[in-house]
Design a protein around this motif. Structure first.
Motif, PDB file in Angstrom:
ATOM      1  N   SER A 143       0.909   6.319  26.051  1.00  0.00           N
ATOM      2  CA  SER A 143       1.034   6.393  24.690  1.00  0.00           C
ATOM      3  C   SER A 143      -0.444   5.849  24.070  1.00  0.00           C
ATOM      4  O   SER A 143      -1.260   5.242  25.022  1.00  0.00           O
ATOM      5  N   ILE A 144      -0.641   5.776  22.800  1.00  0.00           N
ATOM      6  CA  ILE A 144      -1.979   5.743  22.365  1.00  0.00           C
ATOM      7  C   ILE A 144      -1.823   4.715  21.139  1.00  0.00           C
ATOM      8  O   ILE A 144      -0.965   4.993  20.333  1.00  0.00           O
ATOM      9  N   ILE A 145      -2.323   3.327  21.356  1.00  0.00           N
ATOM     10  CA  ILE A 145      -2.057   2.568  20.282  1.00  0.00           C
ATOM     11  C   ILE A 145      -3.441   2.145  19.529  1.00  0.00           C
ATOM     12  O   ILE A 145      -4.202   1.435  20.341  1.00  0.00           O
ATOM     13  N   LEU A 146      -3.389   2.503  18.559  1.00  0.00           N
ATOM     14  CA  LEU A 146      -4.657   2.441  17.684  1.00  0.00           C
ATOM     15  C   LEU A 146      -4.621   1.050  16.915  1.00  0.00           C
ATOM     16  O   LEU A 146      -3.805   0.608  16.153  1.00  0.00           O
ATOM     17  N   LEU A 147      -5.735   0.320  17.330  1.00  0.00           N
ATOM     18  CA  LEU A 147      -5.983  -1.024  16.727  1.00  0.00           C
ATOM     19  C   LEU A 147      -7.195  -0.845  15.644  1.00  0.00           C
ATOM     20  O   LEU A 147      -8.299  -0.736  16.107  1.00  0.00           O
ATOM     21  N   THR A 148      -6.815  -1.163  14.342  1.00  0.00           N
ATOM     22  CA  THR A 148      -8.217  -1.251  13.362  1.00  0.00           C
ATOM     23  C   THR A 148      -8.053  -2.266  12.423  1.00  0.00           C
ATOM     24  O   THR A 148      -6.885  -2.982  12.211  1.00  0.00           O
ATOM     25  N   HIS A 149      -9.128  -2.862  11.749  1.00  0.00           N
ATOM     26  CA  HIS A 149      -8.811  -3.575  10.656  1.00  0.00           C
ATOM     27  C   HIS A 149      -9.235  -2.874   9.512  1.00  0.00           C
ATOM     28  O   HIS A 149      -9.559  -1.792   9.546  1.00  0.00           O
ATOM     29  N   LEU A 150      -8.814  -3.369   8.188  1.00  0.00           N
ATOM     30  CA  LEU A 150      -9.317  -2.550   7.136  1.00  0.00           C
ATOM     31  C   LEU A 150      -9.545  -3.604   5.982  1.00  0.00           C
ATOM     32  O   LEU A 150      -8.757  -4.583   5.713  1.00  0.00           O
ATOM     33  N   ALA A 151     -10.653  -3.385   5.416  1.00  0.00           N
ATOM     34  CA  ALA A 151     -10.906  -4.538   4.307  1.00  0.00           C
ATOM     35  C   ALA A 151     -11.119  -5.865   4.804  1.00  0.00           C
ATOM     36  O   ALA A 151     -11.343  -6.067   6.007  1.00  0.00           O
ATOM     37  N   ARG A 152     -11.103  -6.828   4.015  1.00  0.00           N
ATOM     38  CA  ARG A 152     -10.984  -8.307   4.425  1.00  0.00           C
ATOM     39  C   ARG A 152      -9.947  -8.798   3.492  1.00  0.00           C
ATOM     40  O   ARG A 152     -10.128  -9.679   2.590  1.00  0.00           O
ATOM     41  N   PRO A 153      -8.527  -8.464   3.857  1.00  0.00           N
ATOM     42  CA  PRO A 153      -7.316  -8.833   3.183  1.00  0.00           C
ATOM     43  C   PRO A 153      -7.387 -10.479   3.368  1.00  0.00           C
ATOM     44  O   PRO A 153      -7.653 -11.011   4.251  1.00  0.00           O
ATOM     45  N   THR A 154      -6.806 -11.368   2.165  1.00  0.00           N
ATOM     46  CA  THR A 154      -6.595 -12.551   2.292  1.00  0.00           C
ATOM     47  C   THR A 154      -5.297 -13.010   2.857  1.00  0.00           C
ATOM     48  O   THR A 154      -5.219 -14.272   3.137  1.00  0.00           O
ATOM     49  N   SER A 155      -4.097 -12.239   2.874  1.00  0.00           N
ATOM     50  CA  SER A 155      -2.800 -12.076   3.525  1.00  0.00           C
ATOM     51  C   SER A 155      -2.342 -10.978   3.845  1.00  0.00           C
ATOM     52  O   SER A 155      -2.759 -10.066   3.335  1.00  0.00           O
ATOM     53  N   PRO A 156      -1.215 -10.978   4.466  1.00  0.00           N
ATOM     54  CA  PRO A 156      -0.667  -9.693   5.014  1.00  0.00           C
ATOM     55  C   PRO A 156      -0.023  -9.036   3.788  1.00  0.00           C
ATOM     56  O   PRO A 156       0.155  -8.063   3.575  1.00  0.00           O
ATOM     57  N   GLN A 157       0.214 -10.029   2.566  1.00  0.00           N
ATOM     58  CA  GLN A 157       0.633  -9.251   1.388  1.00  0.00           C
ATOM     59  C   GLN A 157      -0.587  -8.602   0.478  1.00  0.00           C
ATOM     60  O   GLN A 157      -0.242  -7.983  -0.712  1.00  0.00           O
ATOM     61  N   ASP A 158      -1.792  -8.981   0.979  1.00  0.00           N
ATOM     62  CA  ASP A 158      -3.069  -8.435   0.066  1.00  0.00           C
ATOM     63  C   ASP A 158      -2.764  -6.811   0.132  1.00  0.00           C
ATOM     64  O   ASP A 158      -3.011  -6.353   1.520  1.00  0.00           O
ATOM     65  N   PRO A 159      -2.848  -6.142  -0.875  1.00  0.00           N
ATOM     66  CA  PRO A 159      -2.697  -4.819  -0.840  1.00  0.00           C
ATOM     67  C   PRO A 159      -3.829  -3.996  -0.409  1.00  0.00           C
ATOM     68  O   PRO A 159      -3.853  -2.762   0.111  1.00  0.00           O
ATOM     69  N   SER A 160      -5.126  -4.546  -0.471  1.00  0.00           N
ATOM     70  CA  SER A 160      -6.416  -4.188   0.103  1.00  0.00           C
ATOM     71  C   SER A 160      -6.241  -3.836   1.615  1.00  0.00           C
ATOM     72  O   SER A 160      -6.910  -3.000   2.071  1.00  0.00           O
ATOM     73  N   GLY A 161      -5.345  -4.671   2.253  1.00  0.00           N
ATOM     74  CA  GLY A 161      -5.178  -4.394   3.665  1.00  0.00           C
ATOM     75  C   GLY A 161      -4.015  -3.508   4.098  1.00  0.00           C
ATOM     76  O   GLY A 161      -3.987  -3.377   5.311  1.00  0.00           O
ATOM     77  N   ASP A 162      -3.481  -3.005   3.125  1.00  0.00           N
ATOM     78  CA  ASP A 162      -2.320  -2.155   3.547  1.00  0.00           C
ATOM     79  C   ASP A 162      -2.908  -0.666   4.113  1.00  0.00           C
ATOM     80  O   ASP A 162      -3.846   0.095   3.760  1.00  0.00           O
TER      81      ASP A 162
END
Ligand code: 3PG
Length: 360
Positions: free
Chosen positions: A55-74
């Motif tokens: 299996s391949i598990i991809l790990l990434t970040h996206l943007a600089r979200p302030t919390s898991p609810q921050d839509p910029s990090g979705d």
């Protein structure tokens, strides 16, 4: 010093492979606006599949979200864009790493949590490898770790810029002079000429005692030996703005107190385009104007000149690439890096924390 291990040396058959990627792509209205970093990792995914990874598990970040609810990090837009390019069978995209504060603080506990998801670790996130984050420098301490195919491609593509030929030209744009001082000093010692645009150019204009009006400048002063270095060239004219719609072209000595520089001027872009046409090698990272506000003309003139120039070149940074890819260019001669800040740090130091972590 221990060699960096490459993916071709890894035994991935039947293994769960954790792949740190950098899918930090621009997202507009819930859609990935540029999928170049996603496409750049596909060869590594294909390689892992061909070599029997379980299996391949991809790990990434996206943007600089302030919390898991921050839509910029979705990650939904990223998942959709990835799914449009490849069959996702056997591939999992882990949630945005930056939803856990342990990522950026390089918390060993978070690194342990991530490492438990795989048997082997591959770093293919060149563009994030200047960050000393858990997924970049923590996980490789805990698993057999390798550089991915994109990582290898980036190192091979950028290395010529560390030893440029005589007559080479460097062009750096963007802001935050203090964070780029080491690189600028290094480039001044290696390149025949260094052209500085964007807010970096404003800093030199200011340091040379010329009027800079209300332009963006750094708080830290530019060291005098850098400011007066005659290999370093700021713009000689600029597009300036004093308010909405109130734009004009001005030579630098004529900038008024209320005006801010928003782009290099036409005389500068013509001269710099000529320099690009004549140089044997060009290194370029960063826009010449306030690109995100639409002041793209200077950057576009240079991009067109580079696309037509016979020079070998190394180019990076999202806006610079966006401008260059509007033109057709010879990919054999022009290396386009997926890194922005990572490319600059690699050029400044000849390595990155994420690469050093692969030597363990
Ligand atoms: C980038 O886009 O330069 C990398 O993904 C790093 O992102 P960051 O500047 O938010 O750490």
């Amino acid at each position: 010093m221990q060699e960096i291990k490459l993916l071709k040396d890894a035994d991935v058959k039947g293994k769960r492979v954790l792949v740190r990627v950098d899918f930090n792509e621009p997202v507009k209205d819930g859609v990935v606006a540029d999928d170049v970093r996603i496409k750049a990792v596909l060869p590594t995914i294909a390689y892992l599949r061909e070599h029997g990874a379980a299996s391949i598990i991809l790990l990434t970040h996206l943007a600089r979200p302030t919390s898991p609810q921050d839509p910029s990090g979705d990650l939904t837009p990223i998942r959709t864009a990835l799914g449009a390019l490849i069959d996702m069978q056997g591939i999992e995209l882990h949630e945005n790493l930056r939803f856990n504060p342990g990522e950026e603080s390089n918390d060993p506990e978070f690194a342990k949590e991530l490492a438990a998801l795989g048997d082997v670790y591959v770093n293919d996130a060149f563009a994030a490898s200047h960050r000393e984050h858990a997924s970049i420098v923590g996980v490789p301490k805990l698993l057999p770790s390798y550089a991915g195919l994109l990582m290898g491609r980036e190192i091979a593509g950028l290395t010529p810029a560390l030893t440029p030929p005589p007559g080479a030209l460097a062009i750096i744009g963007g802001a935050k002079f203090e964070t780029k001082l080491h690189l600028i000093q290094k480039l001044l010692s290696q390149y025949s000429e260094l052209l500085l645009g964007g807010a970096l150019g404003n800093d030199i204009i200011k340091a040379r005692g010329l009027p800079f009006g209300a332009s963006i400048v750094s708080h830290e002063p530019v060291p005098i030996d850098v400011a007066i270095n005659d290999r370093l060239m700021p713009p000689m004219d600029a597009v300036v703005m004093s308010g909405p719609g109130a734009e004009r072209e001005a030579i630098i000595v004529d900038i008024r107190a209320e005006e801010r520089i928003i782009d290099i001027g036409p005389a500068t872009s013509t001269l710099w385009a000529e320099k690009i046409a004549a140089a044997p090698f060009v290194l370029w990272n960063g826009p010449m104007g306030i690109y995100e506000e639409g002041y793209v003309d200077g950057t576009n003139v240079l991009a067109e000149a580079l696309s037509k120039s016979p020079a070998r070149a190394v180019v990076g940074g999202g806006d610079t690439i966006a401008a260059l890819t509007k033109h057709s260019f010879d990919a054999q001669k022009v290396f386009v890096s997926t890194g922005g800040g990572a490319m600059l740090d690699f050029l400044a130091h000849g390595t990155l924390p994420g690469l050093e972590a692969l030597r363990n």
